[in-house]
Design a protein around this motif. Structure first.
Motif, short mmCIF file in Angstrom:
data_model
loop_
_atom_site.label_atom_id
_atom_site.label_comp_id
_atom_site.label_asym_id
_atom_site.label_seq_id
_atom_site.Cartn_x
_atom_site.Cartn_y
_atom_site.Cartn_z
N ALA A 17 -9.27 -0.70 -11.25
CA ALA A 17 -9.09 -0.30 -12.64
C ALA A 17 -7.61 -0.35 -13.02
N VAL A 18 -7.35 -0.45 -14.31
CA VAL A 18 -5.96 -0.43 -14.79
C VAL A 18 -5.34 0.93 -14.52
N LEU A 19 -6.08 2.00 -14.82
CA LEU A 19 -5.58 3.36 -14.62
C LEU A 19 -6.49 4.10 -13.64
N SER A 20 -5.88 4.84 -12.75
CA SER A 20 -6.59 5.74 -11.86
C SER A 20 -6.27 7.17 -12.26
N PRO A 21 -7.20 8.11 -12.04
CA PRO A 21 -6.86 9.51 -12.32
C PRO A 21 -5.66 9.97 -11.50
N ALA A 22 -5.38 9.28 -10.38
CA ALA A 22 -4.22 9.65 -9.57
C ALA A 22 -2.92 9.14 -10.18
N ASP A 23 -3.01 8.25 -11.18
CA ASP A 23 -1.80 7.69 -11.80
C ASP A 23 -1.27 8.54 -12.94
N VAL A 24 -2.05 9.48 -13.43
CA VAL A 24 -1.66 10.20 -14.65
C VAL A 24 -1.60 11.71 -14.41
N THR A 25 -1.33 12.11 -13.19
CA THR A 25 -1.20 13.54 -12.91
C THR A 25 0.14 14.03 -13.45
N SER A 26 0.26 15.36 -13.51
CA SER A 26 1.52 15.95 -13.99
C SER A 26 2.58 15.96 -12.90
N HIS A 27 2.22 15.54 -11.69
CA HIS A 27 3.16 15.52 -10.58
C HIS A 27 4.24 14.48 -10.85
N VAL A 36 -2.72 -9.26 8.08
CA VAL A 36 -1.92 -9.52 6.89
C VAL A 36 -2.74 -9.05 5.69
N ASP A 37 -2.28 -8.01 5.03
CA ASP A 37 -3.02 -7.47 3.89
C ASP A 37 -2.44 -8.03 2.61
N ASN A 38 -3.32 -8.71 1.84
CA ASN A 38 -2.89 -9.35 0.60
C ASN A 38 -2.99 -8.41 -0.59
N HIS A 39 -2.28 -7.27 -0.47
CA HIS A 39 -2.18 -6.30 -1.56
C HIS A 39 -3.54 -5.72 -1.93
N SER A 40 -4.27 -5.27 -0.93
CA SER A 40 -5.57 -4.65 -1.18
C SER A 40 -5.40 -3.35 -1.96
N ALA A 41 -6.37 -3.08 -2.82
CA ALA A 41 -6.36 -1.84 -3.58
C ALA A 41 -7.20 -0.77 -2.92
N ASP A 42 -7.87 -1.10 -1.81
CA ASP A 42 -8.71 -0.11 -1.13
C ASP A 42 -7.90 0.54 -0.01
N SER A 43 -8.61 1.14 0.95
CA SER A 43 -7.94 1.89 2.01
C SER A 43 -7.65 1.04 3.25
N SER A 44 -7.59 -0.28 3.11
CA SER A 44 -7.41 -1.16 4.27
C SER A 44 -6.16 -0.80 5.06
N ARG A 101 -12.38 -5.69 -15.02
CA ARG A 101 -11.70 -4.43 -14.71
C ARG A 101 -12.19 -3.37 -15.68
N ASN A 102 -11.90 -2.11 -15.36
CA ASN A 102 -12.11 -0.99 -16.27
C ASN A 102 -10.74 -0.45 -16.67
N TRP A 103 -10.69 0.18 -17.83
CA TRP A 103 -9.43 0.84 -18.18
C TRP A 103 -9.17 2.02 -17.24
N VAL A 104 -10.22 2.79 -16.96
CA VAL A 104 -10.08 3.96 -16.08
C VAL A 104 -11.11 3.85 -14.96
N GLY A 105 -10.70 4.12 -13.75
CA GLY A 105 -11.63 4.05 -12.62
C GLY A 105 -10.90 4.16 -11.31
N LEU A 106 -11.38 3.43 -10.31
CA LEU A 106 -10.86 3.54 -8.95
C LEU A 106 -9.84 2.45 -8.67
N ARG A 107 -8.79 2.82 -7.96
CA ARG A 107 -7.79 1.86 -7.52
C ARG A 107 -7.54 1.93 -6.01
N TYR A 108 -7.78 3.07 -5.40
CA TYR A 108 -7.36 3.28 -4.01
C TYR A 108 -8.52 3.44 -3.04
N LEU A 109 -9.68 3.81 -3.51
CA LEU A 109 -10.84 3.90 -2.62
C LEU A 109 -11.40 2.51 -2.34
#
Length: 663
Positions: free
Chosen positions: A615-625, A39-47, A599-607
């Motif tokens: 972090a609040v924002l990940s570089p993966a959250d602000v791509t142009s995709h 049961v994963d309690n909303h982990s932010a890593d790669s669990s 927390r940091n404003w910018v940093g890691l969320r998924y690793l």
């Protein structure tokens, strides 16, 4: 179904991986049907991704928030069908025969509702919470006042951990540990599941008590050993741990004791909670502030001596300096010097003399420049320069003395390197070496210890000139105690691919305690080398990613300064920002979390390195995709960010993601 295993996980992918590997082996030895729930309690890593990729047989439950330990366990228990049901922490390693021995014991003791086992920390030392007594008001009082720790073997004061009972014998006990809690489904059906009023801690005490009140017995079985890397969910020395743990005891008292006794007990415990929380906070602050306070004291004493000398011997007008010089000006000088040294990296490890000198020099220039604009506070420039010289001598001297006391030499930049050996096959030893090299672990790898003697085909010919078949091989497992002393080893890495968990645990317990040796494990197929040096500390690990620029002290310091400045700017502009946020309600809570350093404003969320506070924002959250990115893509983007980190990149990410600052 013979057994159902339930693991609740939160941001510990590396430990969860090892736990599931050991569960898989123990299930194979059991030889009967076993179902495993994570049961994963909303982990932010790669669990979640790791479980899906490496353990397709696991029933994975993904929560979209963190409902707490009790509720998450109950989610799986309601689906579990096993005759026996095991609640297992993710930061554990079970030996191969554990499930079979537990099943055999429970089959032979039909009165047993629950079973606990011998738990060991990451260095193989016995954990006293393997067997516990009921926390009655008296027992709880003895624990919170420290009497239980002072007299652990007393039948009166040592009842919390039942210290008067041998850890090597089977006993009926009152309370099972939630880290490894073996339960009979028939008993659970009678007394109910975990009480969801407990968020974390206390739920195992509550369920254990309900089992005994329902006519079942709880047992402690020492023939089953489990490693428990404590501290992964909360730090035991933190204020948060104190508050959560002791408040759980208050809930237990109100629920199970008579109303009159519960009120008195709650009052005593609440008093103890705040006393212990204050002590924990004071301990952490004192530990962090001690080097700075010591430096400040040395600087102040030196400045006082310089002032006295200058007044008597050098000052043109033989008059003492006004009181405000020592009361206000000198403390301001010291604050400027120490702040400049901190920003220069003078408190980073390993210590570098150049960082201290640079920081003092910058601080001296700033003090001189600012004092020119303050006529009423313009004292002797000579004292400022002499003070700077004293600051260099005092700060560097204090660090040299500390370094010599710890490492036995005067070379500040050189810490005592680890001297380690790898216990495993040649292939796994090579893989471990690659991980250590990539993570830039300061260690000398002496060689490897073979898990078994070489076969006749591998053995060298019996001639005096014959070279060994494997020059990297120091010896075999039976020779390990002698090898530890011969090579003065400080660390061993066990390869889980080549050694059973039972053998690793046996070695941890059997190897001599002196000289002290740290133990780590490289699980099969993993990129993490896992270990824990103390039972009251978080588990740790070596991983490739530790060498990333993102984690360098100077960059962490720059990121902290940027976070605070951004918080101030966001607060000033919040009336406008709130109108355009995707989640307006989350903006001010995010500011508060960043200001507290959680927390940091910018940093890691998924690793995995994002930890419990992504972090609040990940570089993966602000791509142009425009479409939502798949997890592997987010993973790669964050890895690229960490590997090529520069502080200026955070500013660009903040500007691109300003509408997502609320989460």
């Amino acid at each position: 179904m013979k057994l159902s295993v339930v693991i609740v996980s939160y941001n510990v992918a590396y430990f969860l991986e090892q736990a599931l590997l050991s569960v898989r082996r123990a299930a194979q030895v059991l030889g009967e049907p076993v179902e495993v729930f994570v049961v994963d309690n909303h982990s932010a890593d790669s669990s979640v991704a790791m479980v899906r990729a490496r353990f397709p047989e696991v029933h994975l439950i993904e929560n979209q928030d963190n409902p707490g330990f009790s509720r998450a366990n109950n989610q799986a228990l309601r689906l579990a069908t096993g005759q026996y049901q095991l609640l297992l922490n993710p930061d554990t390693l079970v030996e191969e025969a554990a499930f079979r021995r537990c099943c055999d014991f429970m089959d032979a003791h039909p009165d047993a509702g629950g079973l606990g086992v011998q738990m060991l920390d990451g260095q193989g030392r016995f954990l006293p919470e393997s067997k516990r007594g009921l926390p009655t008001p008296a027992v709880a009082f003895y624990k919170v006042t420290g009497l239980a720790a002072l007299l652990p073997r007393s039948r009166r004061f040592g009842r919390y951990h039942l210290g008067f009972l041998s850890k090597d014998d089977t006993h009926p006990i009152d309370v099972l540990s939630g880290a490894y809690m073996w339960l009979r489904k028939a008993a659970l059906d009678e007394v109910g599941l975990l009480d969801e009023d407990y968020f974390m801690y206390g739920e195992d005490i509550d369920l254990s008590y309900r089992l005994t009140r329902g006519g079942w017995r709880n047992y402690y079985l020492p023939t089953v050993r489990v490693l428990h890397y404590k501290g992964e969910s909360t730090r035991r020395t933190s204020v948060n741990y104190v508050l959560v743990f002791y408040r759980a005891m208050v809930i237990f008292a109100r629920k199970h004791f008579a109303p009159g006794r519960a009120g008195t007990f709650s009052a005593l415990l609440n008093t103890a909670i705040w006393l212990r929380a204050g002590a924990a906070l004071g301990q952490r602050l004192a530990t962090a502030a001690a080097p700075v306070l010591l430096d400040a004291g040395l600087l102040y004493a030196g400045m006082y001596a310089l002032k006295t000398y200058w007044e008597v011997n050098q000052k043109y007008v033989r008059m003492p300096y006004p009181p405000q010089y020592m009361l206000v000006a000198v403390p301001a000088y010291i604050a400027a010097w120490l702040a400049a040294v901190w920003l220069s990296g003078g408190y980073d490890l390993p210590t570098r003399t150049g960082r201290v000198v640079r920081g003092v020099a910058v601080g001296t220039v700033l003090i001189s420049a600012v004092s020119n604009f303050l006529d009423n506070w313009r004292f002797s420039k000579a004292l400022i320069v002499l003070g700077g010289a004293w600051a260099v001598a005092a700060l560097v001297g204090r660090r040299l003395l500390s370094h010599w006391l710890r490492h036995g030499h005067w070379r500040l930049s050189e810490t005592q390197p680890k001297t380690l050996a790898i216990v495993g096959s040649a292939a796994e030893a090579r893989r471990a070496r690659q991980l250590l090299a990539a993570a830039r672990v300061p260690a000398t790898v002496v060689g490897r210890v073979a898990p078994s003697p070489p076969s006749p085909a591998e053995a060298p010919a019996p001639t005096e000139l014959a070279e060994p078949a494997d020059p990297d091989c120091l010896g075999t497992l039976p020779e390990l105690p002698q090898l530890l002393r011969l090579y003065s080893l400080t660390e061993l890495i066990f390869c889980g691919q080549d050694l059973p968990a039972a053998t690793i645990i046996e070695l941890m317990q059997r190897l001599p305690a002196r000289p002290p040796v740290s133990y780590r494990i490289l699980p099969a197929g993993s990129d993490y080398i896992i270990g824990s040096s103390r039972k009251d500390a978080n588990g740790d690990y070596y991983v490739l990613d530790q060498a990333w620029p993102l984690f360098r002290p100077a960059n962490r310091r720059s990121k902290r300064v940027l976070d605070v400045v951004a918080c101030l700017g966001i607060l000033v502009s919040s009336p406008v920002l709130l109108l355009f946020q995707h989640r307006p309600a989350g903006l001010l809570p995010s500011v508060w979390q960043v200001l507290l350093g959680r927390r940091n404003w910018v940093g890691l969320r998924y690793l995995p390195e994002a930890g419990a506070h992504p972090a609040v924002l990940s570089p993966a959250d602000v791509t142009s995709h425009t479409k939502q990115l798949e997890f592997p893509t987010r993973f790669r983007l964050e890895r690229l960010y960490a590997q090529s980190y520069e502080p200026g990149r955070d500013v660009g990410i903040l500007l691109r993601g300003w509408r997502q600052l609320g989460g």
